[in-house]
Design an enzyme around this catalytic site. Sequence first.
Site, PDB file in Angstrom:
ATOM      1  N   LYS A 216      17.716 -71.774 -66.850  1.00  0.00           N
ATOM      2  CA  LYS A 216      18.920 -72.074 -67.624  1.00  0.00           C
ATOM      3  C   LYS A 216      20.000 -72.706 -66.745  1.00  0.00           C
ATOM      4  O   LYS A 216      20.604 -73.708 -67.106  1.00  0.00           O
ATOM      5  CB  LYS A 216      19.452 -70.802 -68.284  1.00  0.00           C
ATOM      6  CG  LYS A 216      20.633 -71.051 -69.221  1.00  0.00           C
ATOM      7  CD  LYS A 216      21.291 -69.761 -69.688  1.00  0.00           C
ATOM      8  CE  LYS A 216      20.437 -68.968 -70.603  1.00  0.00           C
ATOM      9  NZ  LYS A 216      21.177 -67.824 -71.210  1.00  0.00           N
ATOM     10  N   GLU A 222      13.774 -68.713 -56.932  1.00  0.00           N
ATOM     11  CA  GLU A 222      12.316 -68.861 -56.957  1.00  0.00           C
ATOM     12  C   GLU A 222      11.904 -70.125 -57.712  1.00  0.00           C
ATOM     13  O   GLU A 222      11.042 -70.891 -57.257  1.00  0.00           O
ATOM     14  CB  GLU A 222      11.672 -67.635 -57.619  1.00  0.00           C
ATOM     15  CG  GLU A 222      11.876 -66.323 -56.865  1.00  0.00           C
ATOM     16  CD  GLU A 222      13.140 -65.590 -57.276  1.00  0.00           C
ATOM     17  OE1 GLU A 222      13.248 -64.401 -56.954  1.00  0.00           O
ATOM     18  OE2 GLU A 222      14.017 -66.203 -57.939  1.00  0.00           O
ATOM     19  N   GLY A 288      17.099 -63.802 -70.984  1.00  0.00           N
ATOM     20  CA  GLY A 288      15.833 -64.363 -70.524  1.00  0.00           C
ATOM     21  C   GLY A 288      14.611 -63.689 -71.125  1.00  0.00           C
ATOM     22  O   GLY A 288      13.661 -64.345 -71.553  1.00  0.00           O
ATOM     23  N   ARG A 289      14.625 -62.352 -71.170  1.00  0.00           N
ATOM     24  CA  ARG A 289      13.456 -61.626 -71.670  1.00  0.00           C
ATOM     25  C   ARG A 289      13.338 -61.690 -73.187  1.00  0.00           C
ATOM     26  O   ARG A 289      12.379 -61.175 -73.754  1.00  0.00           O
ATOM     27  CB  ARG A 289      13.490 -60.178 -71.190  1.00  0.00           C
ATOM     28  CG  ARG A 289      14.748 -59.413 -71.573  1.00  0.00           C
ATOM     29  CD  ARG A 289      14.840 -58.102 -70.783  1.00  0.00           C
ATOM     30  NE  ARG A 289      16.062 -57.356 -71.022  1.00  0.00           N
ATOM     31  CZ  ARG A 289      17.232 -57.594 -70.437  1.00  0.00           C
ATOM     32  NH1 ARG A 289      17.337 -58.596 -69.579  1.00  0.00           N
ATOM     33  NH2 ARG A 289      18.290 -56.851 -70.691  1.00  0.00           N
ATOM     34  N   GLU A 374      13.756 -53.601 -68.138  1.00  0.00           N
ATOM     35  CA  GLU A 374      14.965 -54.309 -67.726  1.00  0.00           C
ATOM     36  C   GLU A 374      16.080 -54.042 -68.737  1.00  0.00           C
ATOM     37  O   GLU A 374      17.262 -54.053 -68.389  1.00  0.00           O
ATOM     38  CB  GLU A 374      14.697 -55.812 -67.615  1.00  0.00           C
ATOM     39  CG  GLU A 374      15.795 -56.570 -66.869  1.00  0.00           C
ATOM     40  CD  GLU A 374      15.381 -57.971 -66.479  1.00  0.00           C
ATOM     41  OE1 GLU A 374      14.890 -58.157 -65.351  1.00  0.00           O
ATOM     42  OE2 GLU A 374      15.545 -58.887 -67.311  1.00  0.00           O
ATOM     43  N   HIS A 405     -12.136 -47.204 -68.418  1.00  0.00           N
ATOM     44  CA  HIS A 405     -12.885 -46.946 -67.181  1.00  0.00           C
ATOM     45  C   HIS A 405     -11.966 -46.913 -65.966  1.00  0.00           C
ATOM     46  O   HIS A 405     -12.433 -47.014 -64.826  1.00  0.00           O
ATOM     47  CB  HIS A 405     -13.980 -47.996 -66.993  1.00  0.00           C
ATOM     48  CG  HIS A 405     -15.096 -47.867 -67.975  1.00  0.00           C
ATOM     49  ND1 HIS A 405     -16.265 -47.181 -67.713  1.00  0.00           N
ATOM     50  CD2 HIS A 405     -15.211 -48.300 -69.262  1.00  0.00           C
ATOM     51  CE1 HIS A 405     -17.055 -47.212 -68.769  1.00  0.00           C
ATOM     52  NE2 HIS A 405     -16.428 -47.892 -69.727  1.00  0.00           N
ATOM     53  N   LYS A 529      18.604 -59.555 -54.881  1.00  0.00           N
ATOM     54  CA  LYS A 529      18.777 -61.006 -54.697  1.00  0.00           C
ATOM     55  C   LYS A 529      19.816 -61.301 -53.625  1.00  0.00           C
ATOM     56  O   LYS A 529      19.625 -62.161 -52.757  1.00  0.00           O
ATOM     57  CB  LYS A 529      19.217 -61.652 -56.018  1.00  0.00           C
ATOM     58  CG  LYS A 529      18.176 -61.682 -57.118  1.00  0.00           C
ATOM     59  CD  LYS A 529      18.777 -62.370 -58.342  1.00  0.00           C
ATOM     60  CE  LYS A 529      17.833 -62.414 -59.510  1.00  0.00           C
ATOM     61  NZ  LYS A 529      18.445 -63.070 -60.694  1.00  0.00           N
TER      62      LYS A 529
END
Length: 564
Positions: A216, A222, A288-289, A374, A405, A529
């Site tokens: 954005k 990153e 964002g999420r 979050e 399993h 960060k």
Amino acid sequence: MSDVPAPIDATKTPEWKALQDHFDSLQSKGISLKDWFAADPQRVQKLSFDLSDLHFDLSKNLVTDETVKLLAALGKAVGLEERRTAMFNGVHINTTEDRAVLHTALRRPASDAGKLIVDGQDCVKDVHEVLDRMYAFADSVRSGEWKGVTGKKIETVVSIGIGGSDLGPVMVYEALKPYADAGISVRYVSNIDPNDMAEKVKGLDPETTLVVIVSKTFTTLETMTNAREARTWLLEGLKAQGAIDGSDASVADAIKKHFVAVSTNLELVEKFGIDPANAFGFWSWVGGRYSVDAAVGLSLIIAFGPQMFKDFLAGFHDLDTYFCETPLEQNVVALMGLINVWYVNFFKAASHAVLPYNQYLHRFPAYLQQLTMESNGKSTRWDGTPVTSDTGEIFWGEAGTNGQHAFYQLIHQGTRMIPADFIAFANTPNPTKDGDQDVHELFLGNFLAQTKALAFGKTADEVRAEGTAEWMVPARVFTGNRPTTSIFGDTLNAHALGELIALYEHITFVEGTVWGLDSYDQWGVELGKQLAKQITPAFHDDEALAAQDASTKALIAYYRAHRR
């Protein structure tokens, strides 16, 4: 701070006290799902719900008719309905950032333009303007009208983002893979680890690759580091192939034809070399999420086409409408959130398993980890005061029989109660048989068997009846009364997936409202960060190293001694 009423302390309400008394009564009498089912032939019917593509069975949860009534009463007592209305209407319920929370506007139909004006913005109109631009762009890529610098059709999209700019799109891409129909594959890069980029571009032809940079602000560390790596890879590859001569003009042309952006920072987009006309934005009221149904989903529209994305949005909107219009006691979305509160605050459950019996949903638990943890992994309420109860759940899971399993042992016989959501679909795009055995039915047999075993268990007498030696009996007893919710759908398609995502968005909202949380900020990710920016120079700068703590200094010393 936004002008939002202070949260109501749920633990101080008569409704919380009533739930505590009810819990104590159940504990003293002994909880037995087997007995509850035997005593109430209508239990399954009363605790089953149908919502468009999805069928819900809540009957194997540790709730009675009285529990459901008390939980709904708690929701009303904390103002769940009022806060729900406030969110949908654009009130700034994200108090720490003084923002509206309007991911639900992303999926409202175009006919709602003019009906949601927030902070002077016609939200639905603006959303559809961006959607129309994305649909037109995606059609041009899918048809081959959009070509790379050498005139070749795009065959691969590399989408670069992180967090909500990656987890949502990659989950949806994996979930809907059978519907990709344009011969265009998508690879997702998120980790700043150089290995991620190296593996994702391996074997790709720069001439047929389109890179989508999703940030954005166009400043995410990153994402922008990976974007620059991708730019270098693409330009060097094109030059090596003789596709460009390396001149400034050829480089600029290559970037314009092989890079697009999902961003609102047009100045930085243009500085990177991307034509601002090929930048698609979203708004501060979309976290964002919560953004997979915004421009963040551009790669999905390219892979699956505009119509499928419209179906995806319709699934979200149908669930939004149900959540808003259905009374709490009959509202499966609200009840699932309230039942989670029941487990966290009264049974002291710390985690929640999500177990999709569909391999295409293998990234869904990871997606929910960000959505839920979050959002609700907080110890401060939306007015800045400390929380008054436990909050949040550790969400985790794995697809299908793989989990059986691996970790189901703990869910079945461990000392911790782990509520679990089981998700499956009646139809598969890949039906097959093993001899006369329908393999999908074999798979679904496991889906059904697990919830039955967790609910009803196996007594010591039943184990003895199988001829088990007495000393071995305790190890083979299953206590049962391990709560599960079954979500059964017709087919995993775009509409059903939209419903499924919106379901958990609103479950998260319900829990956050009871706990008094601002579920839409994420300050907990910021400190790391900030410290990373301070620490990174210390790998080579002795002055920066001297400012670190003893442990960090020692670890950097190890790095310096071993880095080759």
